[in-house]
Design an enzyme around this catalytic site. Structure first.
Site, PDB file in Angstrom:
ATOM      1  N   LYS A 195     -10.826   7.608  17.081  1.00 40.07           N
ATOM      2  CA  LYS A 195     -11.258   6.229  16.855  1.00 40.07           C
ATOM      3  C   LYS A 195     -10.603   5.348  17.913  1.00 40.07           C
ATOM      4  O   LYS A 195      -9.378   5.259  17.990  1.00 40.07           O
ATOM      5  CB  LYS A 195     -10.857   5.773  15.456  1.00 40.07           C
ATOM      6  CG  LYS A 195     -11.209   4.329  15.185  1.00 40.07           C
ATOM      7  CD  LYS A 195     -10.904   3.929  13.756  1.00 40.07           C
ATOM      8  CE  LYS A 195     -11.237   2.470  13.537  1.00 40.07           C
ATOM      9  NZ  LYS A 195     -10.982   2.052  12.156  1.00 40.07           N
ATOM     10  N   LYS A 248     -15.723   7.536  17.212  1.00 42.77           N
ATOM     11  CA  LYS A 248     -16.094   6.153  16.918  1.00 42.77           C
ATOM     12  C   LYS A 248     -15.516   5.210  17.957  1.00 42.77           C
ATOM     13  O   LYS A 248     -14.335   5.342  18.260  1.00 42.77           O
ATOM     14  CB  LYS A 248     -15.556   5.800  15.534  1.00 42.77           C
ATOM     15  CG  LYS A 248     -15.819   4.399  15.100  1.00 42.77           C
ATOM     16  CD  LYS A 248     -15.057   4.096  13.841  1.00 42.77           C
ATOM     17  CE  LYS A 248     -15.229   2.624  13.533  1.00 42.77           C
ATOM     18  NZ  LYS A 248     -14.441   2.198  12.423  1.00 42.77           N
TER      19      LYS A 248
HETATM   20  C1  PBG Z   1     -11.273   0.103   9.186  1.00 50.50           C
HETATM   21  C2  PBG Z   1     -12.568   0.277   9.844  1.00 50.50           C
HETATM   22  C3  PBG Z   1     -13.144  -0.486  10.878  1.00 50.50           C
HETATM   23  C4  PBG Z   1     -14.437   0.017  11.049  1.00 50.50           C
HETATM   24  C5  PBG Z   1     -14.578   1.066  10.165  1.00 50.50           C
HETATM   25  N1  PBG Z   1     -13.416   1.221   9.454  1.00 50.50           N
HETATM   26  C6  PBG Z   1     -12.651  -1.652  11.602  1.00 50.50           C
HETATM   27  C7  PBG Z   1     -11.511  -1.591  12.505  1.00 50.50           C
HETATM   28  O1  PBG Z   1     -10.895  -0.553  12.760  1.00 50.50           O
HETATM   29  O2  PBG Z   1     -11.152  -2.673  12.970  1.00 50.50           O
HETATM   30  C8  PBG Z   1     -15.466  -0.518  11.995  1.00 50.50           C
HETATM   31  C9  PBG Z   1     -16.878  -0.300  11.582  1.00 50.50           C
HETATM   32  C10 PBG Z   1     -17.874  -1.042  12.388  1.00 50.50           C
HETATM   33  O3  PBG Z   1     -17.543  -1.795  13.335  1.00 50.50           O
HETATM   34  O4  PBG Z   1     -19.063  -0.879  12.077  1.00 50.50           O
HETATM   35  N2  PBG Z   1     -10.170   0.488   9.884  1.00 50.50           N
END
Ligand code: PBG
Length: 324
Positions: A195, A248
């Site tokens: 991520k 992601k």
């Molecule tokens: C929580 C999380 C996030 C997303 C999914 N889980 C936000 C982040 O890390 O700031 C993003 C999902 C999206 O942008 O569609 N940590």
């Protein structure tokens, strides 16, 4: 063999010929549809930064899940906005927490659908970070305890898959151990393995009001220039018994999806995130391009890169278009 004997246009001549040689095919069963369950709304409220997406009460979330299932989308991913946030995100591990209630409503309305839950603190902390703060940074090991409590309550409420998105080191391992110790060995883990620290999460943070109040997420989310490090993250999560690993965001990281697919024989998911969704919606709304064609091309690229599971806000539209 070469031109004039070889002519690649031969197999592009008719729709049936093109279909015969089509290498990548989307199916509604590839999609996971994210749902925002909120303790702050009565029924549903549009999320301004994400046209077509809503904050939902648990009841409305159940209705939405049912609609998804009827369209052939067999999995939803739940995010929660609690009534009250605090420093350690304690609303996240209450038995009657918003996501826990959402899971139960959805399972009651549509028992067959796969319920995946996002496991993280950022939607529940008043400072917006994905863990508990010590000094001026997120404390890894103290955060693990809270993630475990959250994952356990989700699994106990009936989640099929818990999906930690916090990017703390070692979290898959401790969550797996806790699930097993509590007789929840059938609950699977989808790890947000690679991520990245991305600007593409902007609209999501507005939706759940989780933008960090100080600093950024760079000390825990991955640095965008790094690809080899993503392979290490994924490998660690597989070693810690993740059932599914995720990359992601998706579009700016198709190379990471492709490398992971070549390298690891585990189910691979990619998250077509909020910023990617909003870009397409705004481009289509401005008349710059056709929405259906944009969406199908985007989703196809993610599958072609190697992700069999695509988490996308376009899931219901795409399922409808695939039905024709
Ligand atoms: C929580 C999380 C996030 C997303 C999914 N889980 C936000 C982040 O890390 O700031 C993003 C999902 C999206 O942008 O569609 N940590």
């Amino acid at each position: 063999m070469s031109f004039p004997e070889e002519r690649l246009r031969r197999m592009r001549r008719t729709p049936a010929l093109r279909s015969l040689v089509q290498e990548t095919r989307l199916h509604p069963a590839n999609f996971v549809y994210p749902l925002f369950v909120s303790a702050l709304v009565k029924d549903r409220e549009p999320i301004v930064s994400m046209p077509g997406i809503f904050n939902l009460s648990p009841k409305e979330a159940a209705a939405e899940a049912k609609k998804a299932y009827e369209l052939g989308v067999q999995a939803v991913l739940l995010f929660g906005t609690p009534a009250k946030k605090d420093a350690v995100g304690s609303a996240s591990f209450r038995e009657d927490g918003i996501v826990q209630r959402g899971i139960k409503e959805i399972k009651a309305a549509c028992p067959e659908i796969v319920v995946v839950t996002d496991v993280c603190l950022c939607e529940y902390t008043d400072h917006g970070h994905c863990g508990v703060i010590k000094g001026d940074d997120v404390d890894n090991d103290a955060t693990l305890d809270i993630l475990v409590r959250q994952a356990l309550t989700h699994a106990e409420a009936g989640a099929d898959i818990v999906a930690p998105s916090d990017m703390m080191d070692g979290r898959v391992d401790v969550i797996r151990e806790a699930l097993d110790e509590n007789g929840l060995e059938q609950t699977a883990i989808m790890a947000y393995a690679a991520k990245y620290c991305s600007a593409f999460y902007g609209p999501f943070r507005e939706a759940v009001d989780s933008a960090p109040q100080f600093g950024d997420r760079k000390t825990y989310q991955m640095d965008p220039p790094n690809a080899r490090e993503a392979m290490r993250e994924i490998e660690l999560d597989i070693d810690e018994a993740a059932d599914i690993v995720m990359v992601k965001p998706a579009l700016a990281y198709l190379d990471i999806i492709s490398r992971a697919r070549d390298r690891y024989d585990v189910p691979l998911a990619a998250y077509n995130v909020s910023g990617e969704y909003a870009m397409v919606k705004h481009a289509a709304a401005s008349g710059m391009a056709d929405e259906q064609r944009l969406v199908m091309e985007v989703l196809t690229s993610i599958k072609r890169a190697g992700a069999g599971i695509i988490i996308t806000y376009h899931a219901l539209d795409a399922a409808r278009w695939l039905r024709g």
